[in-house]
Design a protein around this motif. Structure first.
Motif, PDB file in Angstrom:
ATOM      1  N   UNK A 124      51.051  40.850  31.560  1.00  0.00           N
ATOM      2  CA  UNK A 124      51.476  41.866  32.520  1.00  0.00           C
ATOM      3  C   UNK A 124      50.369  42.881  32.780  1.00  0.00           C
ATOM      4  N   UNK A 125      49.647  43.292  31.724  1.00  0.00           N
ATOM      5  CA  UNK A 125      48.551  44.241  31.908  1.00  0.00           C
ATOM      6  C   UNK A 125      47.456  43.632  32.774  1.00  0.00           C
ATOM      7  N   UNK A 126      47.099  42.366  32.513  1.00  0.00           N
ATOM      8  CA  UNK A 126      46.061  41.695  33.291  1.00  0.00           C
ATOM      9  C   UNK A 126      46.509  41.526  34.740  1.00  0.00           C
ATOM     10  N   UNK A 127      47.777  41.248  34.950  1.00  0.00           N
ATOM     11  CA  UNK A 127      48.311  41.084  36.305  1.00  0.00           C
ATOM     12  C   UNK A 127      48.255  42.402  37.069  1.00  0.00           C
ATOM     13  N   UNK A 128      48.646  43.512  36.408  1.00  0.00           N
ATOM     14  CA  UNK A 128      48.571  44.807  37.083  1.00  0.00           C
ATOM     15  C   UNK A 128      47.131  45.179  37.431  1.00  0.00           C
ATOM     16  N   UNK A 129      46.216  44.846  36.546  1.00  0.00           N
ATOM     17  CA  UNK A 129      44.810  45.125  36.819  1.00  0.00           C
ATOM     18  C   UNK A 129      44.304  44.284  37.985  1.00  0.00           C
ATOM     19  N   UNK A 130      44.723  43.023  38.057  1.00  0.00           N
ATOM     20  CA  UNK A 130      44.300  42.156  39.160  1.00  0.00           C
ATOM     21  C   UNK A 130      44.797  42.683  40.501  1.00  0.00           C
ATOM     22  N   UNK A 131      45.995  43.274  40.514  1.00  0.00           N
ATOM     23  CA  UNK A 131      46.548  43.782  41.763  1.00  0.00           C
ATOM     24  C   UNK A 131      45.935  45.111  42.173  1.00  0.00           C
ATOM     25  N   UNK A 132      45.494  45.919  41.208  1.00  0.00           N
ATOM     26  CA  UNK A 132      45.042  47.279  41.512  1.00  0.00           C
ATOM     27  C   UNK A 132      43.530  47.414  41.592  1.00  0.00           C
ATOM     28  N   UNK A 133      42.774  46.421  41.139  1.00  0.00           N
ATOM     29  CA  UNK A 133      41.317  46.570  41.050  1.00  0.00           C
ATOM     30  C   UNK A 133      40.692  46.827  42.421  1.00  0.00           C
ATOM     31  N   UNK A 134      41.191  46.174  43.457  1.00  0.00           N
ATOM     32  CA  UNK A 134      40.586  46.311  44.786  1.00  0.00           C
ATOM     33  C   UNK A 134      40.577  47.760  45.267  1.00  0.00           C
ATOM     34  N   UNK A 135      41.614  48.517  44.921  1.00  0.00           N
ATOM     35  CA  UNK A 135      41.707  49.902  45.384  1.00  0.00           C
ATOM     36  C   UNK A 135      40.608  50.780  44.785  1.00  0.00           C
ATOM     37  N   UNK A 136      40.010  50.309  43.697  1.00  0.00           N
ATOM     38  CA  UNK A 136      38.968  51.090  43.027  1.00  0.00           C
ATOM     39  C   UNK A 136      37.590  50.443  43.187  1.00  0.00           C
ATOM     40  N   UNK A 137      37.439  49.571  44.203  1.00  0.00           N
ATOM     41  CA  UNK A 137      36.164  48.910  44.487  1.00  0.00           C
ATOM     42  C   UNK A 137      35.704  48.085  43.290  1.00  0.00           C
ATOM     43  N   UNK A 138      36.628  47.367  42.693  1.00  0.00           N
ATOM     44  CA  UNK A 138      36.329  46.572  41.507  1.00  0.00           C
ATOM     45  C   UNK A 138      36.933  45.190  41.648  1.00  0.00           C
ATOM     46  N   UNK A 139      36.310  44.228  40.986  1.00  0.00           N
ATOM     47  CA  UNK A 139      36.804  42.865  40.972  1.00  0.00           C
ATOM     48  C   UNK A 139      37.009  42.402  39.546  1.00  0.00           C
ATOM     49  N   UNK A 140      38.015  41.586  39.343  1.00  0.00           N
ATOM     50  CA  UNK A 140      38.344  41.043  38.034  1.00  0.00           C
ATOM     51  C   UNK A 140      37.996  39.558  38.012  1.00  0.00           C
ATOM     52  N   UNK A 141      37.199  39.158  37.024  1.00  0.00           N
ATOM     53  CA  UNK A 141      36.859  37.746  36.830  1.00  0.00           C
ATOM     54  C   UNK A 141      37.592  37.232  35.601  1.00  0.00           C
ATOM     55  N   UNK A 142      38.420  36.227  35.791  1.00  0.00           N
ATOM     56  CA  UNK A 142      39.184  35.627  34.693  1.00  0.00           C
ATOM     57  C   UNK A 142      38.667  34.211  34.484  1.00  0.00           C
ATOM     58  N   UNK A 143      38.127  33.947  33.296  1.00  0.00           N
ATOM     59  CA  UNK A 143      37.607  32.622  32.962  1.00  0.00           C
ATOM     60  C   UNK A 143      38.332  32.110  31.728  1.00  0.00           C
ATOM     61  N   UNK A 144      38.811  30.877  31.787  1.00  0.00           N
ATOM     62  CA  UNK A 144      39.536  30.323  30.650  1.00  0.00           C
ATOM     63  C   UNK A 144      39.437  28.812  30.655  1.00  0.00           C
ATOM     64  N   UNK A 145      39.504  28.224  29.453  1.00  0.00           N
ATOM     65  CA  UNK A 145      39.526  26.767  29.327  1.00  0.00           C
ATOM     66  C   UNK A 145      40.931  26.251  29.064  1.00  0.00           C
ATOM     67  N   UNK A 146      41.830  27.116  28.627  1.00  0.00           N
ATOM     68  CA  UNK A 146      43.214  26.718  28.394  1.00  0.00           C
ATOM     69  C   UNK A 146      44.032  26.952  29.665  1.00  0.00           C
ATOM     70  N   UNK A 147      43.948  25.977  30.552  1.00  0.00           N
ATOM     71  CA  UNK A 147      44.576  26.114  31.860  1.00  0.00           C
ATOM     72  C   UNK A 147      46.085  26.259  31.739  1.00  0.00           C
ATOM     73  N   UNK A 148      46.675  25.607  30.729  1.00  0.00           N
ATOM     74  CA  UNK A 148      48.117  25.657  30.576  1.00  0.00           C
ATOM     75  C   UNK A 148      48.639  27.057  30.345  1.00  0.00           C
ATOM     76  N   UNK A 149      47.884  27.899  29.613  1.00  0.00           N
ATOM     77  CA  UNK A 149      48.329  29.268  29.364  1.00  0.00           C
ATOM     78  C   UNK A 149      48.339  30.098  30.638  1.00  0.00           C
TER      79      UNK A 149
END
Length: 611
Positions: free
Chosen positions: A478-503
């Protein structure tokens, strides 16, 4: 007419020079290769970014040579003025004699006036450009077919290609990478048209600004596997600046992330990285970044710190609901630490305890008290113990390992130092596995405070490597999701990299994080996860097979419905900084034993694209 040229070649040069060249009026026979050259004499009136890309994607062997010579601005202005005089004189002469207007002359006159205005305002320059094409074939009959296909392609692009009749040798030499234009059939280009000719945009991806032909300001990711053109993409030109990178172990996720990080730093983008495996230490040392090794002695992050911002005038400020926000974050942190959501009773007791803990430290709803020293997690446990009641005692008991037990190192003291710098690397390698999820959450919170500071607006990226550490827990996701939705308003981008696609794909929040990423990169996938990837991203059967068999560093860059297959490329200097191959790392310079600093690495190598 046929001319044969033979000469003895030194042994070292025999591998690069043909044994014989036969010169014919319209073609050459170079050893066993048949070659014909063309000069482009007619061009379309308007061009778009990457307009030469169809020539680069030609299925046969085709050499495309573009010779550029700048024109002196004074000479350009004088010639343009004379040309305008000729065009305008012709129009008036036709009108005086009652002739119909020539549409081509009218269009040329309008273009000349527009170009003259832009030159006068300094918005561009003029260049004399020669575009030459050399097609190769294995036999004379095959050469005839290749020539027919090439002329059909150029005609479809509204270009007129003329054979270099009786100058076939000069045409071949002109196409060689020697910078010699022995044909001299040039055309005047302005800056916009010339910049659009370079293959820095892919026809498979939408241009950042369809109305502009200027060179993109993004990052070079690699080359297009379909055309051998370059894949140059600007995340900050999309509707949001988020990116998601999915791939199996060894597919090249971290390599690509580090490559994008290094090239984004060139653009002045501030970057914060959550590094679970200590893979970014060498990169941080090479570019003067800040390395923050969580889990080592003396390194602390106090989760009860208020988000205080220092403004340019030196004054300090905080959001109007700073204490309330911090209380909500403590709820999220304890859910992650306990690895299960809090019940309603636990939330009520915890909320009461957090408020009492801040009051004991002299911090209230009065903003003037927010600059006082924040309490620690151990203070919160003491308050819970004093509150009494089964729920409070249960919470205090569950907090004991993190305040007085084996896991207290991360929370046992005020925040060591405020992280500063153009590159921040938070290493989680030394943290126990039981604290890595909490460490990821705490570093994300620390980065978010910096990103949301309204007094320091600049483009920023936050990289979460191995995001599954948070995604497998509801509160962290939930925290990561809120950050992904709000980052654009602060001129920021979130990069999420993972190998466990199922999670990521196994939860609605994970899918929401992907849906809020305008840039999506899919690297090689495991057969067990490919079906979920195909369903989520609506891949074709060909794209499915490509992701199953892709080499390291190969993948699909997707922006909505448009995709391009790419191969990540790095210069020698970049590769030395970002490689994680143990065999290569063993041969690289080691840190100085006394200073702990890395030896200087030569990063001055040019970027070379080799087949």
């Amino acid at each position: 007419m046929t001319t044969k040229s033979r000469r003895r070649q030194p042994a070292a040069a025999s591998a690069f020079a043909p044994d014989a060249i036969e010169v014919h009026p319209r073609h050459l026979q170079i050893g066993g290769d048949w070659v014909a050259s063309f000069a482009v004499t007619g061009y379309p009136r308007e061009v778009h970014p990457g307009w030469l890309q169809p020539l680069l994607t030609y299925p046969g062997r085709l050499d495309v040579s573009l010779h550029i010579q700048p024109v002196d601005p004074r000479v350009a202005a004088d010639r343009l003025r004379k040309q305008l005089g000729k065009l305008e004189s012709g129009r008036r002469h036709s009108a005086a004699h009652g002739r119909l207007a020539d549409p081509e002359v009218d269009a040329a006159t309008e273009d000349a006036y527009d170009l003259s205005d832009r030159l006068a305002r300094g918005e561009g320059r003029l260049f004399r450009c020669g575009l030459y094409l050399t097609v190769h074939a294995a036999s004379e009959q095959e050469l005839v077919e290749e020539i027919s296909a090439l002329r059909a392609l150029t005609a479809s692009l509204l270009m007129d290609a003329k054979p270099t009749t009786y100058r076939s040798l000069q045409g071949w030499i002109t196409a060689l990478p020697m910078g010699l234009d022995q044909i001299g059939m040039t055309r005047t280009f302005d800056t916009a048209a010339l910049s659009a000719a370079f293959p820095f945009t892919s026809p498979d991806l939408p241009p950042p600004d369809p109305t502009s032909a200027s060179t993109a300001a993004g990052v070079l990711y690699g080359w297009n596997l379909g055309s051998q053109g370059l894949v140059h993409w600007d995340r900050f030109a999309c509707e949001n600046y988020n990116s998601v990178i999915l791939g199996r172990s060894g597919a090249g996720k971290s390599y690509l992330v580090k490559l994008e990080t290094l090239r984004s730093l060139y653009r002045g983008v501030e970057i914060a990285i959550i590094d679970p495996e200590d893979e970014y230490a060498r990169l941080a040392a090479a570019v003067g970044g800040t390395y923050f090794p969580l889990g080592t002695e003396g390194i602390h992050l106090n989760p009860m710190d208020l988000p205080i911002h220092t403004r340019p005038d030196g004054r300090r400020s905080a959001p109007a609901d700073a204490v309330t926000r911090r209380s909500l974050f403590i709820h999220t942190l304890l859910s992650v630490l306990f690895e299960q959501p809090l019940t309603a009773d636990e939330r009520a007791v915890l909320d009461q305890a957090v408020t009492a803990t801040y009051q004991q430290a002299g911090i209230t709803d009065d903003a003037r008290t927010w600059t006082r020293h924040a309490p620690l997690l151990s203070d919160l446990r003491a308050v819970l113990t004093d509150l009494g009641g089964d729920t409070a005692r249960e919470l205090a008991s569950r907090l004991q390992p993190f305040t007085d037990g084996a896991f207290r190192g991360l929370f046992d003291g005020p925040t060591t130092m405020p992280p500063e710098g153009h590159l921040l690397v938070f290493s989680l390698r030394n943290l126990p596995d039981e604290l890595k999820s909490a460490g990821t959450l705490l570093t994300l919170d620390t980065v978010w405070r910096r990103v949301s500071n309204p007094s320091t607006r600049r483009p920023r990226l936050c990289v979460v490597d191995e995001a599954w550490l948070l995604m497998h827990q509801q509160a962290g996701a939930e925290f990561l999701w809120r950050m992904a939705k709000s980052a654009r308003k602060h001129w920021a981008g979130l990069t999420v990299a993972t190998q466990d696609v199922g999670d990521v794909l196994g939860t609605d929040l994970g899918k929401a994080v992907i849906a809020n990423a305008a840039t999506q990169i899919l690297l090689r996938q495991a057969p067990q996860a490919i079906d979920d990837i195909v369903h989520t991203f609506a891949l074709s059967e060909g794209e499915r097979q490509f992701l199953l068999s892709a080499d390291t560093g190969q993948g699909l860059l997707s922006t909505g419905t448009q995709r391009v297959a790419l191969q990540a490329i790095a210069s020698d200097g970049e590769h030395e900084l970002i490689t994680t191959d143990p065999a290569e790392l063993a041969s690289l310079p080691k840190p100085n034993d006394e200073t702990g600093e890395f030896a200087e690495i030569d990063s001055g190598h040019d970027l070379v694209l080799d087949d």
